[in-house]
Structures are given as C-alpha cells and as structure tokens.
Enzyme design. Structure first.
Site, short mmCIF file in Angstrom:
data_model
loop_
_atom_site.label_atom_id
_atom_site.label_comp_id
_atom_site.label_asym_id
_atom_site.label_seq_id
_atom_site.Cartn_x
_atom_site.Cartn_y
_atom_site.Cartn_z
N LYS A 567 0.87 -1.17 0.00
CA LYS A 567 0.00 0.00 0.00
C LYS A 567 0.91 1.22 0.00
O LYS A 567 2.12 1.08 0.18
CB LYS A 567 -0.93 0.00 1.23
CG LYS A 567 -0.19 -0.27 2.55
CD LYS A 567 -1.14 -0.31 3.75
CE LYS A 567 -1.95 -1.58 3.85
NZ LYS A 567 -3.38 -1.36 3.77
N LYS A 573 -0.53 4.21 8.11
CA LYS A 573 -0.68 2.81 7.72
C LYS A 573 0.28 1.89 8.49
O LYS A 573 0.15 0.68 8.45
CB LYS A 573 -0.47 2.67 6.21
CG LYS A 573 -1.61 3.29 5.37
CD LYS A 573 -1.28 3.25 3.89
CE LYS A 573 -2.34 3.90 3.00
NZ LYS A 573 -3.53 3.03 2.79
#
Ligand SMILES: *Cc1c(COP(=O)(O)O)cnc(C)c1O
Length: 832
Positions: A567, A573
C-alpha cells in the site's frame, strides 16, 4: 418534448456488423495489424505484438460501444457522471479479454507466434493515473457500472505522466517519470470534435444584455482547450461498453498567433507549453494536499470540461433547452474534494452562459451534485487560498462568496447568535491567509454526502462534519467500498477461479455473494478440495517468489508463510509496526527463542510521496533490516524480508493471489476504508488487522475466529492521547526494549549513523499521532496466534476458504447498486 433537428441526429442509421470472434478471424486481424498497420513482422519485439492484439480486440468493442452510447443518449435517460482526478486503471488487455469472453480464442490465435498471451499482455504499461486506493476505487467502479449496465460516464484527466516509477538504490527510493504513452495507447480514441474551452485568469464584469438584464461575464481570460480521449469500459459479458473520458490540455490557436504576430515566436511557444502543462503530470501525494497552483488548475480544468461536455450532450437532445428538466437527468458524483469546484462552475455555466437566475441555478446544482469523502486526516482536507482564486478563477470566487453568504443566512436562522458556529461552518476560513474550504463547498452544494466504510461514515457525522449533520442529517450516508471481482479474482487468480468454477459453477463472477456456496467445502471432509485449494495457492506463491527473486534478489520459499503489506507508505498505515515485528522475530532467532515458529517471508511494497521525508526513511529502514536479516546464516529460512519496488496495479495482480497473511494495521480511526484488504480476502488470505475502516466489516463477514484482530479501538486511541507515554511502554516490555535497542544502537545502519533517529524519535514521542508503540504488544501477540494457526495447515486452509467464501459483500457490484439505490437512481441495463 424533445425533437431532433435533421442535421443533429446523434447516430446515423447505419448498421454495423459485429466482427467475427473466432480464433481464425482474430488471428488474421492480428496479423493484419502487426504487418499492414504497424509494419512489423514475426520476430519483432513483443510490444508490437501487444499493440496489434490490443487493436484487434478494440475493434471488437466498437459495435457494443456505439450501441451503449446510443442507449444512454435516449432522451429522458438519467445518467451519472463520475468525476475523479484519478483513475488507477492498470492494464486493460487481459481484463477486456475476460469480460468479452475471448481468452480461449486469443490463446489459440497466438499459438502460431511462438508466444503466450501472458507474455504479450505483460508488455502493456500500467495506466497509472492515480496514487492508490482512491484512484483504484474509481477504476473498479467503472468496471462494475459497465457490468451492471448502468449509464455512467467517468471523467478524468489524461496525464501524460502517471504515478512515478519507483526504484530502490542503496535502500533509498528514487523516482523516475512514467511516460506511459510513449508507445501510444491503443485503447484510447481522441475526439477533438468535442473539445471544450476552459477559462483562466482575467476578471469578471457586469453588462446589460439586449433585453436590459444585468448579467456577469468573465473576460480577458487566458483560455486552454480540453480535448477528450475516450477509453472503452467493457462490462462483463453483457454487451455494454461504457466510456471513460479523459481530458488532455492543449493551447488554443489564437493567443499563440497574437504573440507570433508581435514577433515573439518563442513566447508563443512558451504559452503553448503552459497550457499543456495542465495535463502533464499526476500529483504523487496520497492523502495529503500540496497546495500548488497547477493542481488547482487541474481541478478546475476537469470540472469545467466535464460539466460543459455533459451540458453539450444534453442540449443536443433537448432542443428547447428547458433546464427545469436538467436535474432529473443528471447526477455528478465527486470523488473526494478534488473536483468540487464543480459546484461553483455549474452555477457559473447556468447563470452566466445559460442565463438562469440564481434560484433556478441553485435548485439544479444542489439537486445533481453528490460528494464522497475519503479521509478524516486533516492534512488531506483541501483548502485553497482566496488570493489564488482571485488570480486564477475570479468569477468562481464571486460565486463561492454568494453561495456562502446565502448559506450563512440559513445557519444564522437555525442558530441565531451562534457566531462561533458560523465561523466554523463558513466556506471561507478566516485567518492570516483566507482560505476556501473545499469540503464545505461540496457539502453545501450536494444532496448526498457519503463516507466509504461504516466506521468512517459514523466518524464523519460525529466529528468532522458534525455541524453540517445537525443541519442536514438526511444528506449523509455510508457506501462501503469494494473491488471488482473480475480483475481481482477471476482474472488475477485464474487457478482459484477454475477451482471455484468446478465446485460451484461460475455465476459468482457477476454475483459475488454466490461464493457463500463454498462454505460447506471448508469442512474437513472435503479434503480433496482442500488439497486443490492449497495447490493453487502454492502455484501462485511460486509465481510471486520468481518475481521477488528477479526484483529484489531475495529467495522466498513458497512453503513459508507469505506475510504481505503493500500500500502507499504512510505513517498512519504503520509499515513501522510491521518492521518492528520483523526486528522482534530477528531478535528472537538471535536469542534462540524459536518456539511456535512459522517460517515467514515478509513482503512490503509501496510508494512514498517524493516530499514525504518520514515515509522515505521508513523505506530505507525496511531495506536495511531486510539486508541484515536475509544475509544472516543463523536466520536461514526462518525469516526472509523483501521490499518490492514500484508497487502498482499489475504487481498487486500477482501479489494478492499469493498472500497467506494480509497486513491491515493502520491506527484505528485513520484508514477510511481500505480496499487492499478486500483484494487479499477475496484471494483467500487471512487478515491481521486493527478495528479500522472496512477491516471491521471484513471481520464481521468472516467471523472473529477467522481474523487476527489486535490493537486499540478508535475511542481508545482518542482517550489515550492526553497521557500517552511510549517510553514507559518500552520500559515495561522486554521484547519491545530489545527491538528499540537494536534500532538505537545502529545495528541496521552501522555505515550511515543517525539516519533512523527521526523514526526512533517519533516512535518515542508522546505526540506520536499514530501511537505505534501502544499497539506493539497486542500486535506481537496476534502474530504469535498467526504462527500457531499456520502450523495447523488443515485449519489454515479452512480459514482461507471461509475468507474467500465470505467476501461477496466486498464486490463493487454491491457498492454500485447501493450508490444507485440511494443516490443515482438510474435504470439498470435490462430496465431501459
Ligand atoms: C488496491 C490498491 C491500493 C489500495 O490499497 P490499500 O491497502 O487499501 O491502501 C493502492 N495501490 C494499488 C496499486 C492497489 O491496487
């Protein structure tokens, strides 16, 4: 009501014969394109084989494409326009072959060329016109709308350079331009006849028209042309071909000529360059605004070109131009705040160009605009300085002021004397630099505002948009994201698709809930099915291992647990949390603590925005840890780590089918939805994840016993903020202490001392917004549960099957049906 003047009938009644789709006809067209069109012959570089095949296939979309347009243009047909600054499309060839059911015949046709379809298809460059999830979502929506026969047109920008190509040098990210159009794009069709003129700069002035009405016009502008390029979007085996219309910027002829006549030839060429810069490059920032003037130009360019185009199409069939019917036939779905200047632009077009009054124009605008919010992160909320608007879009600023004045009257009527609320809700933010709040403009101008997962939509009305929710609760709704099962399962994982077809038939490709039928096969008595399931996964892992070897030089053993996080690289994240776990595993090996061990291959990939220093440092850390771990003989096969460069759609198509474990470990409340999580689940990976975004809905669908949940919840993160003391957590956790010691003593950067200090500092800061260390223990424990589960391969297989079987909800077909039911209200293909 509607009539066609004889010279404007949209489609001449000429019958087009569909082309023959058998292998022989495809083979001969392919040969003709290769030799007679491209001037290449057998033995030429494969890229020409790809181009010849793409043209051969595009030909076979034309009749359905033309017929779909004709259907959509029938008077009275309500249409939706999906406006997005990003469409992360990836490759088109093999996806079109799947949807057109041409795979087998093309394979046969290519047989004589001593090459495989896979080899030819891999020559196609990714259309990387997006950063990450938001752009990929738009592309998945296009596939599902076509597959459902929904009359939806995508509007975007045809960037000359898409997302940069990432290379890794000495562990550091470097960026290279992605000139994806270098060898031409066989999928696009330029339609200069529908070019639009876009205004910039100048000033606004009042004038009296012939009837004596006072009107406003925008004059002395510097104009740019928007030229549409259409890409076909083939539905899944339903004869629908929708359109993605991408705008390219081009200079107008006249202002070149003027300067040319003044003898300043190079200035004239420079002006041409300035105009064409608008569609030159995609801004590579994910989830953060950058405030550049050129970016605002791009946004207005897209909004204005698309709205003018929609009006052109509509006027062609509504000769009386009765705008009271316009709203009933249009909905504009705005993908995040990026295109929301469209609210003001539609007002301008209706008032200044179509001569409607304010009330009529507002009635129409506020009935056909709809806004999707994609993030709660403050750094992503777009605000444009008023002075930039004054210079670039003066007429739009006037309109925004008027929208705001009328809106604030509503607020003050509802909450008399509440000036603090008026200040909070004003579209114009006061301060040293006055700013236009684009999300506020979108909310005021839209009839629908949605978040992209249940938690995200709840937080929107609870926090960020709470004032607006109190005023207009009926506008707010949730539409949980999805992914298209055609690209992400049927095409990317042909081995698994074949096994599923043999087991439950193939209706699941268009009705993903049908995967439920796999649930009984998760039971242990179906051992042959379990064996086949594992064999498919193993083959996919072998394929990925080859890629990892080629790209990273690291040996992945396909029998190890493939633990994957791909990602965009972003602190929220928490790739850092992942790498802390890797360091912890490494420390355990060095300490001889290898009880409950599962051999792991940890794969991490993703791009960092070029100006995002911390994200780039994280990439460097991952690479340095990988170097040490992979070359330590004591570690051996117990642990391998690789950073896969240039993560993009086509690499995800190889990665998701090969994953055993999907890492979805964002700080709770920060990941609006996530869609990578859904691709992995569909392909039978188990998720280790926080209670965030669509992870929550994945957990509910598959059951807690088939999901590795860990970490603080959103409310707990909020509550901890005021008294977060990460150094105390380190003190109380011997494992974390070992990890932090390895990091701070320079174990991973002995030749570049100090380079990870900013990372260490942020982890230990009481202000760390991502609270990485707060979740360390819980994460490590969950990873231990993963290892235990992995040791029981029969149990793991059962959980894997249940993940795929429970993934039906996460199809964008479901998402699009919900948008249509609640927001768009279009007729599906069969209903027309
Ligand atoms: C699906 C996808 C994403 C989104 O991934 P998240 O894990 O949801 O952030 C980003 N980039 C690419 C290339 C994708 O295919």
């Amino acid at each position: 009501m509607t009539t066609h003047p004889s010279n404007q009938i949209p489609f001449l009644p000429v019958e087009l014969d569909p082309l023959n789709n058998d292998a022989e006809a495809i083979g001969s067209d392919f040969q003709r394109y290769l030799s007679y069109h491209l001037g290449r012959f057998q033995g030429c570089p494969s890229v020409y084989l790809y181009n010849a095949l793409a043209y051969t296939i595009r030909d076979r979309l034309m009749v359905d494409w033309r017929n779909t347009w004709a259907e959509h243009l029938k008077p009275g047909t309500r249409r939706a326009y999906y406006m997005s600054l990003e469409f992360l499309i990836g490759r088109s060839l093999s996806n079109n072959l799947l949807n057109m059911e041409l795979n087998a015949n093309v394979k046969t046709a290519l047989y004589n060329y001593c090459t495989s379809l896979e080899e030819v298809a891999s020559e196609e460059p990714d259309a990387g016109l997006g950063n990450g999830g938001l752009g990929r979502l738009a592309a998945c929506f296009m596939d599902s709308c076509a597959s459902l026969g929904l009359p939806v047109v995508g509007y975007g920008i045809r960037y000359e350079y898409g997302m940069f190509r990432q290379r890794i040098e000495n562990g550091y990210q470097t960026e290279e331009p992605d000139h994806w159009l270098r060898d031409g794009n066989p999928w696009e069709i330029e339609r200069s006849e529908y070019s639009q003129r876009i205004k910039f700069g100048g000033r606004s002035e009042s004038y009296r028209d012939a009837e004596g009405n006072t009107r406003t016009r925008w004059v002395d502008t510097e104009d740019v042309l928007a030229i549409p390029f259409d890409m076909p979007i083939a539905g899944y085996r339903n004869k629908t071909v929708n359109t993605l219309r991408l705008w390219k910027a081009s200079a107008t002829d006249e202002f070149n000529l003027q300067e040319f006549n003044e003898g300043d030839y190079t200035e004239a060429v420079q002006a041409k360059n300035n105009a064409e810069h608008i569609s030159m490059v995609l801004y590579p920032n994910d989830s953060s605004e950058n405030g550049k003037e050129l970016r605002l130009r791009q946004q207005y360019f897209l909004a204005s070109a698309s709205l003018q185009d929609a009006i052109r199409i509509w006027e062609r069939d509504h000769i009386e131009h009765d705008y009271s019917e316009f709203a009933a036939e249009h909905v504009f779905q705005m993908n995040d705040t990026h295109p929301t200047i469209a609210v003001a632009e539609l007002m301008r077009l209706l008032i200044d160009e179509k001569h409607l009054n304010w009330e009529q124009a507002w009635e129409i605008t506020s009935q056909c605009m709809a806004y999707t919010n994609h993030t709660l992160l403050p750094e992503a909320l777009e605000r444009w300085p008023v002075h930039l608007f004054e210079k670039l879009l003066p007429r739009l600023l006037e309109i925004i002021y008027e929208i705001n004045a009328r809106f604030l009257r509503i607020v003050s009527m509802r909450w008399p004397g509440d000036t603090d609320r008026q200040r909070r809700m004003s579209i114009i933010e006061e301060g040293a630099v006055r700013q236009v709040r684009m999300a506020w403009l979108a909310i005021v101008g839209s009839f629908s505002i949605n978040g992209v997962a249940a938690l995200h939509s709840e937080l929107l009305v609870k926090d960020l948009f709470h004032d607006f929710y109190e005023l207009w609760p009926e506008k707010f709704n949730n539409k949980t994201n999805g992914v298209t099962p055609r690209r992400w399962l049927a095409n990317a994982n042909q081995g698994l698709a074949t096994l599923i077809n043999q087991t439950i038939g193939q209706t699941w490709v268009a009705q993903l809930e049908q995967l439920e039928q796999l649930k009984p096969f998760a039971e242990p008595q179906h051992s042959a099915f379990h064996q086949a399931w594992r064999e498919v996964k193993l083959a996919n892992k072998q394929r990925l291992a080859q890629l990892v070897k080629a790209e990273c030089g690291v040996d992945f053993d396909p029998h190890s647990l493939f633990d994957i996080q791909v990602k965009r690289i972003h602190e929220y994240k928490r790739q850092l949390l992942n790498i802390l776990h890797v360091i912890h595993l490494y420390a355990r090996i060095k300490q001889g603590r290898v009880d409950n061990w599962a051999n792991r291959c940890v794969l991490i990939g993703g791009k960092a925005a070029p100006g995002y220093f911390m994200a780039k440092s994280i990439i460097k850390l991952i690479n340095n840890v990988a170097d040490l771990v992979n070359n330590d003989p004591e570690v051996g096969q117990r642990l391998k780590v690789a950073f896969i460069p240039n993560y993009r759609v086509s690499s995800m198509e190889l990665i998701a089918p090969a994953a055993d474990l999907s890492e979805q470990i964002s700080t709770a409340g920060k990941e609006a939805s996530g869609t990578g999580n859904m691709k992995f689940m569909m392909n039978g990976a188990l998720t280790i994840g926080t209670y965030d975004g669509a992870n929550i809905e994945i957990l509910e669908a598959v059951g807690a016993e088939n999901f590795f949940l860990f970490g603080l919840r959103e409310q707990e993160v909020k509550d901890l903020r005021s008294h977060y003391r990460p150094w105390e957590i380190v003190d109380q956790d011997a494992d974390l202490k070992s990890v932090m010691q390895l990091l701070s003593c320079g174990h991973f950067n002995s030749v570049e001392p100090g380079i990870f200090d900013p990372i260490i500092h942020s982890l230990l800061s009481s202000n760390d917004p991502w609270m990485t260390l707060a979740d360390f223990r819980s994460y490590i424990d969950a990873q231990e549960q993963v290892a235990i589960a992995w040791q029981d391969q029969e149990r793991w297989t059962r959980m894997s099957i249940l993940n795929t079987a429970s993934s039906g909800f996460f199809s964008t077909d479901r998402t699009m049906l919900e948008y249509n039911r609640d927001i768009w209200k279009l007729k599906c293909g069969e209903e027309n």
